[in-house]
Write a protein that holds these residues in place. Structure first.
Motif, PDB file in Angstrom:
ATOM      1  N   ILE A   1       0.869  -1.167   0.000  1.00  0.00           N
ATOM      2  CA  ILE A   1       0.000   0.000   0.000  1.00  0.00           C
ATOM      3  C   ILE A   1       0.911   1.224   0.000  1.00  0.00           C
ATOM      4  N   ILE A   2       0.813   2.058  -1.033  1.00  0.00           N
ATOM      5  CA  ILE A   2       1.730   3.184  -1.185  1.00  0.00           C
ATOM      6  C   ILE A   2       0.926   4.469  -1.309  1.00  0.00           C
ATOM      7  N   THR A   3       1.211   5.442  -0.438  1.00  0.00           N
ATOM      8  CA  THR A   3       0.557   6.747  -0.547  1.00  0.00           C
ATOM      9  C   THR A   3       1.413   7.677  -1.403  1.00  0.00           C
ATOM     10  N   GLY A   4       0.764   8.654  -2.018  1.00  0.00           N
ATOM     11  CA  GLY A   4       1.477   9.543  -2.931  1.00  0.00           C
ATOM     12  C   GLY A   4       2.044   8.782  -4.107  1.00  0.00           C
ATOM     13  N   ALA A   5       1.270   7.816  -4.623  1.00  0.00           N
ATOM     14  CA  ALA A   5       1.780   6.867  -5.614  1.00  0.00           C
ATOM     15  C   ALA A   5       1.578   7.314  -7.050  1.00  0.00           C
ATOM     16  N   ASN A   6       0.938   8.471  -7.276  1.00  0.00           N
ATOM     17  CA  ASN A   6       0.640   8.869  -8.642  1.00  0.00           C
ATOM     18  C   ASN A   6       1.796   9.592  -9.336  1.00  0.00           C
ATOM     19  N   ARG A   7       2.897   9.833  -8.613  1.00  0.00           N
ATOM     20  CA  ARG A   7       4.041  10.512  -9.221  1.00  0.00           C
ATOM     21  C   ARG A   7       5.247  10.398  -8.288  1.00  0.00           C
TER      22      ARG A   7
ATOM     23  N   ASN B   1       4.452   7.705   1.740  1.00  0.00           N
ATOM     24  CA  ASN B   1       5.300   8.592   0.959  1.00  0.00           C
ATOM     25  C   ASN B   1       4.706   9.992   0.824  1.00  0.00           C
ATOM     26  N   ALA B   2       3.390  10.111   0.928  1.00  0.00           N
ATOM     27  CA  ALA B   2       2.730  11.409   0.735  1.00  0.00           C
ATOM     28  C   ALA B   2       3.165  12.400   1.811  1.00  0.00           C
ATOM     29  N   GLY B   3       3.311  13.651   1.409  1.00  0.00           N
ATOM     30  CA  GLY B   3       3.685  14.690   2.359  1.00  0.00           C
ATOM     31  C   GLY B   3       3.939  15.993   1.636  1.00  0.00           C
ATOM     32  N   SER B   4       4.241  17.052   2.396  1.00  0.00           N
ATOM     33  CA  SER B   4       4.516  18.358   1.799  1.00  0.00           C
ATOM     34  C   SER B   4       5.656  19.032   2.555  1.00  0.00           C
TER      35      SER B   4
ATOM     36  N   TRP C   1      13.233  25.019   7.442  1.00  0.00           N
ATOM     37  CA  TRP C   1      12.569  23.717   7.313  1.00  0.00           C
ATOM     38  C   TRP C   1      11.777  23.385   8.594  1.00  0.00           C
ATOM     39  N   GLY C   2      11.332  24.393   9.329  1.00  0.00           N
ATOM     40  CA  GLY C   2      10.723  24.137  10.638  1.00  0.00           C
ATOM     41  C   GLY C   2       9.536  23.188  10.593  1.00  0.00           C
ATOM     42  N   LEU C   3       8.584  23.429   9.699  1.00  0.00           N
ATOM     43  CA  LEU C   3       7.400  22.574   9.618  1.00  0.00           C
ATOM     44  C   LEU C   3       7.776  21.181   9.115  1.00  0.00           C
ATOM     45  N   TYR C   4       8.548  21.130   8.062  1.00  0.00           N
ATOM     46  CA  TYR C   4       8.933  19.850   7.461  1.00  0.00           C
ATOM     47  C   TYR C   4       9.707  18.995   8.458  1.00  0.00           C
ATOM     48  N   ALA C   5      10.689  19.592   9.122  1.00  0.00           N
ATOM     49  CA  ALA C   5      11.496  18.845  10.085  1.00  0.00           C
ATOM     50  C   ALA C   5      10.652  18.347  11.250  1.00  0.00           C
TER      51      ALA C   5
END
Length: 268
Positions: free
Chosen positions: A8-14, A102-105, A171-175
Motif C-alpha cells: 500500500i503506497i501513498t502519494g503513488a501517482n508521481r 510517501n505522501a507529504g509536503s 525547514w521548521g514545519l517539514y522537520a
C-alpha cells in the motif's frame, strides 16, 4: 497461505511513490499486489498500466482522493474506509503486508519559524502529522483485529528525511513533521517488541532528483542551502529515485533492520 506481498503506497501517482511501485514490481518476482493511493486518478492509472505489464502482479487497486491526506476525517472516512474492504478481500493470499507512507509536503520554505501563521501551521500539521497518525493507527488496528495471522508480517514504512534528525533553517514545519512521524514508528516498534510480525522503518531517501527537489531549489530562502542544492543538480549529484527505491526495497526484502530505526540512503 500464499507467499504474495501486498504493498500500500501513498502519494503513488508521481515522484518517489511511483518509483517505489515500479521498483518493487521489477525487483520482486513472486506474487505481488498493490493498492495505490493518491490525489490524481489519471496519474494513478498511468502507474497501474505500467505495473500490469508485469505478469507476476496479481492485482492493482486504486484509491483516488482529491483531498489526499489533508485531514483526519478524509483519511478515516474515505481512505481507510476504502482500504479496509480492498485488503480484507485478498488478505488470505498475503504473507507480507506493507504500508509505505510517501505522501507529504514541505511547507513554505521561504519562511522561518517566526513567520508562520496559525492557519498554515494547522494545515501542515493536519496533513503531515494528524492524517499520518490516523492512517498508520487505522492500518495497525485493522491488522491486529482482522488481518493478523501467524505467518503474516506487517511492515509500516515512513519516507523520512535527514531533516528528521538534523536541523536546517527554513525547514521548521517539514522537520517537525518528519521527526514526529519517525517517533510514532519508533513507539509502535517499542509497543510490539515482543512480536516479530509488526516491523517499522523510517527511511531517508536522500536529496532526490525529482520535482520536489526542483521546487526546493526555487523556493528555499537560505542562500547557503540553495547554492548547495543547485550545485548538486548541476553536477548530477542528486540521488536517482530508482537507486534510492532499490535500497529501500532491498531493506524490506531482507527484513533484518532494527524495527523502529531511522536509516539513511547514504548510510546503507
Amino acid at each position: 497461505m500464499s507467499s504474495q506481498s501486498l504493498y500500500i503506497i501513498t502519494g503513488a501517482n508521481r515522484g518517489f511513490g511511483e518509483a517505489l511501485a515500479l521498483t518493487i514490481a521489477k525487483t520482486i518476482q513472486t506474487g505481488l499486489r498493490f493498492i495505490l493511493i493518491g490525489r490524481n486518478l489519471p496519474g494513478l492509472q498511468l502507474v497501474e498500466n505500467q505495473l500490469k505489464q508485469h505478469s507476476h502482479i496479481a492485482s492493482v487497486d486504486l484509491i483516488a482522493e482529491p483531498q489526499g491526506l489533508d485531514n483526519a476525517s478524509t483519511t478515516s472516512q474515505k481512505i481507510l474506509a476504502a482500504l479496509e474492504p480492498l485488503v480484507s478481500a485478498q488478505i488470505s493470499d498475503i504473507s507480507t503486508l506493507a504500508l509505505i507512507n510517501n505522501a507529504g509536503s514541505t511547507g513554505d520554505l521561504a519562511q522561518k519559524v517566526g513567520d508562520y501563521c496559525p492557519d498554515s501551521i494547522q494545515s501542515y500539521v493536519d496533513m503531515n502529522i494528524t492524517s499520518y497518525i490516523t492512517l498508520v493507527s487505522g492500518v495497525l488496528h485493522l491488522y491486529q483485529t482482522k488481518w493478523k495471522a501467524e505467518s503474516r508480517t506487517l511492515q509500516l514504512v515512513n519516507i523520512s528525511s535527514l531533516l528528521a534528525v538534523q536541523p536546517f533553517s527554513n525547514w521548521g514545519l517539514y522537520a517537525t513533521g518528519k521527526s514526529a512521524r519517525d517517533m510514532l514508528l519508533a513507539v509502535i516498534a517499542k509497543e510490539n517488541q515482543a512480536s516479530s510480525s509488526i516491523r517499522t522503518l523510517s527511511y531517508a531517501p536522500g536529496p532526490l532528483n525529482n520535482d520536489m527537489q526542483r521546487r526546493v531549489r526555487e523556493t528555499l530562502d537560505d542562500p547557503e542551502q540553495s547554492a548547495l542544492y543547485n550545485e548538486m543538480a548541476e553536477k548530477g549529484k542528486l540521488v536517482s529515485m530508482d537507486d534510492s527505491a532499490r535500497k529501500l526495497v532491498s531493506l524490506l526484502q531482507d527484513n533484518s533492520f532494527t524495527s523502529g530505526a531511522h536509516l539513511d540512503y547514504f548510510d546503507i
